[in-house]
Design a protein around this motif. Structure first.
Motif, short mmCIF file in Angstrom:
data_model
loop_
_atom_site.label_atom_id
_atom_site.label_comp_id
_atom_site.label_asym_id
_atom_site.label_seq_id
_atom_site.Cartn_x
_atom_site.Cartn_y
_atom_site.Cartn_z
N SER A 1 0.76 -1.46 -0.08
CA SER A 1 -0.16 0.05 -0.02
C SER A 1 0.93 1.41 -0.04
CB SER A 1 -0.91 0.06 1.13
OG SER A 1 -0.20 0.24 2.41
N GLU A 2 2.05 1.14 0.34
CA GLU A 2 2.92 2.45 0.47
C GLU A 2 3.60 2.74 -0.91
OE1 GLU A 2 4.34 4.38 3.33
OE2 GLU A 2 2.53 3.58 4.00
N GLY A 3 3.64 4.18 -1.24
CA GLY A 3 4.12 4.63 -2.38
C GLY A 3 3.52 4.35 -3.68
N THR A 4 2.42 4.01 -3.83
CA THR A 4 1.52 3.64 -4.91
C THR A 4 0.65 4.89 -5.43
OG1 THR A 4 -0.21 2.60 -3.66
CG2 THR A 4 1.47 0.89 -4.44
N GLU A 5 0.72 5.78 -4.52
CA GLU A 5 -0.12 7.00 -5.01
C GLU A 5 0.73 8.01 -5.74
OE1 GLU A 5 -3.10 10.04 -2.40
OE2 GLU A 5 -2.09 8.48 -1.38
N TYR A 6 1.88 8.16 -5.42
CA TYR A 6 2.83 9.17 -6.09
C TYR A 6 4.12 8.55 -6.84
CZ TYR A 6 0.22 11.68 -2.52
OH TYR A 6 -0.57 12.47 -1.66
N THR A 7 4.59 9.28 -7.79
CA THR A 7 5.66 9.11 -8.47
C THR A 7 6.95 9.76 -8.11
OG1 THR A 7 4.30 8.51 -10.51
CG2 THR A 7 6.64 8.76 -10.99
N TYR A 8 7.93 9.17 -7.59
CA TYR A 8 9.11 9.82 -7.01
C TYR A 8 10.24 9.15 -7.32
CZ TYR A 8 8.11 6.39 -3.24
OH TYR A 8 7.80 5.43 -2.65
N THR A 9 11.51 9.81 -7.15
CA THR A 9 12.79 9.35 -7.08
C THR A 9 13.29 9.10 -5.88
OG1 THR A 9 13.83 11.29 -7.74
CG2 THR A 9 13.07 9.97 -9.48
N VAL A 10 14.22 8.31 -5.50
CA VAL A 10 14.82 8.14 -4.43
C VAL A 10 16.48 8.06 -4.36
CG1 VAL A 10 15.18 6.62 -2.07
CG2 VAL A 10 13.03 6.35 -3.54
N GLU A 11 16.91 8.90 -3.56
CA GLU A 11 18.58 8.88 -3.24
C GLU A 11 18.87 8.80 -1.87
OE1 GLU A 11 22.24 11.80 -4.62
OE2 GLU A 11 20.38 12.12 -5.51
N ASN B 1 17.04 9.01 3.22
CA ASN B 1 16.69 8.97 1.53
C ASN B 1 16.26 10.49 1.30
OD1 ASN B 1 17.64 6.50 0.96
ND2 ASN B 1 15.60 5.65 0.90
N HIS B 2 16.54 10.83 0.30
CA HIS B 2 16.19 12.13 -0.39
C HIS B 2 14.95 11.69 -1.64
CE1 HIS B 2 16.02 16.25 -1.26
NE2 HIS B 2 16.10 16.06 -2.63
N LEU B 3 13.95 12.15 -1.31
CA LEU B 3 12.72 11.95 -2.18
C LEU B 3 12.17 13.22 -2.81
CD1 LEU B 3 12.50 9.56 -0.17
CD2 LEU B 3 10.23 9.44 -0.56
N GLU B 4 12.04 13.10 -4.28
CA GLU B 4 11.63 14.20 -5.10
C GLU B 4 10.42 13.31 -5.88
OE1 GLU B 4 14.33 16.47 -7.05
OE2 GLU B 4 15.79 16.74 -5.41
N PHE C 1 4.46 14.33 -5.00
CA PHE C 1 3.60 14.24 -3.65
C PHE C 1 3.44 15.72 -3.05
CE2 PHE C 1 8.02 12.75 -3.02
CZ PHE C 1 8.37 13.85 -2.16
N PRO C 2 2.61 15.89 -2.30
CA PRO C 2 2.54 17.54 -1.52
C PRO C 2 4.10 17.75 -1.07
CG PRO C 2 0.71 16.13 -0.83
CD PRO C 2 1.59 15.07 -1.65
N GLY C 3 4.43 19.09 -1.43
CA GLY C 3 5.86 19.41 -1.07
C GLY C 3 6.82 19.07 -2.15
N GLY C 4 6.62 17.93 -2.77
CA GLY C 4 7.47 17.66 -3.90
C GLY C 4 8.78 17.19 -3.60
N VAL C 5 9.41 17.39 -2.21
CA VAL C 5 10.88 16.98 -1.77
C VAL C 5 10.73 16.89 -0.32
CG1 VAL C 5 13.06 17.66 -1.23
CG2 VAL C 5 11.69 18.68 -3.54
N VAL C 6 11.29 15.81 0.00
CA VAL C 6 11.40 14.97 1.65
C VAL C 6 12.58 14.34 1.97
CG1 VAL C 6 9.83 13.29 1.33
CG2 VAL C 6 10.02 14.66 3.62
N ASP C 7 12.97 14.44 2.85
CA ASP C 7 14.10 13.45 3.40
C ASP C 7 13.39 12.60 4.50
OD1 ASP C 7 16.23 14.52 1.83
OD2 ASP C 7 16.59 16.12 3.20
N ILE C 8 13.69 11.13 4.23
CA ILE C 8 12.95 10.17 4.99
C ILE C 8 14.03 9.46 5.69
CG2 ILE C 8 11.47 8.27 5.24
CD1 ILE C 8 9.92 10.40 4.29
N ILE C 9 14.06 9.24 7.11
CA ILE C 9 14.84 8.56 8.00
C ILE C 9 14.57 7.35 8.35
CG2 ILE C 9 16.11 8.68 10.16
CD1 ILE C 9 15.78 11.90 10.04
#
Length: 114
Positions: free
Chosen positions: A57-67, A83-86, A89-97
Protein backbone atom coordinates in the motif's frame (compact mmCIF):
# COMPACT_ATOMS: atom_id res chain seq x y z
CA UNK A 1 27.79 5.52 0.35
CA UNK A 2 25.08 2.86 0.61
CA UNK A 3 27.27 0.11 -0.80
CA UNK A 4 28.83 -0.44 2.64
CA UNK A 5 25.51 -1.27 4.27
CA UNK A 6 24.61 -4.80 5.37
CA UNK A 7 22.94 -6.98 2.75
CA UNK A 8 19.49 -6.87 4.43
CA UNK A 9 19.41 -3.07 4.41
CA UNK A 10 20.61 -2.93 0.80
CA UNK A 11 17.91 -5.43 -0.16
CA UNK A 12 15.21 -3.41 1.59
CA UNK A 13 16.33 -0.14 -0.02
CA UNK A 14 16.42 -1.75 -3.47
CA UNK A 15 12.99 -3.36 -3.12
CA UNK A 16 11.45 -0.18 -1.65
CA UNK A 17 12.73 1.99 -4.51
CA UNK A 18 9.80 2.83 -6.83
CA UNK A 19 12.13 2.65 -9.85
CA UNK A 20 12.78 -1.02 -9.08
CA UNK A 21 10.15 -3.65 -9.83
CA UNK A 22 9.60 -4.85 -6.26
CA UNK A 23 9.61 -8.54 -5.51
CA UNK A 24 7.71 -9.57 -2.35
CA UNK A 25 9.98 -12.55 -1.72
CA UNK A 26 13.13 -10.41 -1.96
CA UNK A 27 11.64 -7.74 0.27
CA UNK A 28 10.61 -10.20 2.98
CA UNK A 29 14.00 -11.92 2.79
CA UNK A 30 15.46 -8.75 4.34
CA UNK A 31 13.27 -9.07 7.46
CA UNK A 32 13.25 -11.49 10.37
CA UNK A 33 9.92 -13.38 10.55
CA UNK A 34 8.86 -11.40 13.64
CA UNK A 35 10.26 -8.04 12.50
CA UNK A 36 8.48 -4.79 13.28
CA UNK A 37 8.04 -1.75 11.04
CA UNK A 38 6.87 1.58 12.44
CA UNK A 39 5.93 3.80 9.51
CA UNK A 40 6.09 7.57 9.25
CA UNK A 41 2.45 7.78 10.40
CA UNK A 42 3.27 5.91 13.62
CA UNK A 43 1.50 2.70 12.62
CA UNK A 44 3.15 -0.58 13.59
CA UNK A 45 3.34 -3.70 11.42
CA UNK A 46 4.68 -6.95 12.84
CA UNK A 47 5.61 -10.11 10.96
CA UNK A 48 5.96 -10.87 7.27
CA UNK A 49 2.24 -10.78 6.42
CA UNK A 50 1.69 -7.31 7.89
CA UNK A 51 4.93 -5.96 6.43
CA UNK A 52 3.97 -7.23 2.99
CA UNK A 53 0.53 -5.60 3.20
CA UNK A 54 2.15 -2.34 4.36
CA UNK A 55 4.64 -2.31 1.47
CA UNK A 56 1.93 -3.10 -1.06
CA UNK A 57 0.00 0.00 0.00
CA UNK A 58 3.00 2.34 0.38
CA UNK A 59 4.20 4.55 -2.42
CA UNK A 60 1.55 3.62 -4.95
CA UNK A 61 -0.19 6.98 -4.88
CA UNK A 62 2.75 9.10 -6.09
CA UNK A 63 5.66 8.96 -8.51
CA UNK A 64 9.04 9.86 -7.04
CA UNK A 65 12.77 9.24 -7.14
CA UNK A 66 14.89 8.11 -4.20
CA UNK A 67 18.53 8.84 -3.46
CA UNK A 68 20.45 7.78 -0.35
CA UNK A 69 21.83 11.03 1.06
CA UNK A 70 23.31 9.94 4.39
CA UNK A 71 24.34 6.73 6.15
CA UNK A 72 25.28 6.41 9.78
CA UNK A 73 26.49 3.22 11.47
CA UNK A 74 26.25 3.17 15.26
CA UNK A 75 27.37 -0.43 15.68
CA UNK A 76 26.95 -3.71 13.79
CA UNK A 77 23.23 -3.83 14.58
CA UNK A 78 22.09 -0.19 14.34
CA UNK A 79 22.11 1.96 11.20
CA UNK A 80 20.39 5.16 10.13
CA UNK A 81 19.85 5.82 6.43
CA UNK A 82 18.45 9.07 5.08
CA UNK A 83 16.78 8.98 1.67
CA UNK A 84 16.06 12.10 -0.35
CA UNK A 85 12.76 11.84 -2.26
CA UNK A 86 11.56 14.10 -5.06
CA UNK A 87 8.25 13.64 -6.81
CA UNK A 88 4.63 14.59 -7.37
CA UNK A 89 3.58 14.25 -3.71
CA UNK A 90 2.58 17.31 -1.64
CA UNK A 91 5.66 19.46 -1.12
CA UNK A 92 7.56 17.61 -3.85
CA UNK A 93 10.73 17.06 -1.78
CA UNK A 94 11.33 15.28 1.53
CA UNK A 95 14.09 13.52 3.42
CA UNK A 96 13.00 10.26 5.03
CA UNK A 97 14.98 8.73 7.90
CA UNK A 98 15.13 4.95 8.27
CA UNK A 99 16.38 3.55 11.58
CA UNK A 100 17.34 -0.10 11.20
CA UNK A 101 17.98 -2.67 13.90
CA UNK A 102 19.53 -5.96 12.77
CA UNK A 103 20.04 -9.40 14.27
CA UNK A 104 21.56 -12.42 12.56
CA UNK A 105 21.87 -10.44 9.31
CA UNK A 106 18.16 -9.56 9.12
CA UNK A 107 16.13 -6.47 9.88
CA UNK A 108 14.30 -6.91 13.17
CA UNK A 109 13.04 -3.35 13.48
CA UNK A 110 12.59 -0.50 11.02
CA UNK A 111 11.44 2.92 12.16
CA UNK A 112 10.61 5.47 9.46
CA UNK A 113 10.36 9.21 10.10
CA UNK A 114 10.22 12.34 7.92
Amino acid sequence: MAKHLPRAIMRYLREADPQHKANAHDLLAAFAPDATVIDDDGRTYTGHDEILRWRASEGTEYTYTVEVSHVEKFDDTHYVVTNHLEGDFPGGVVDIIYRFTLADGLITKLEIAP
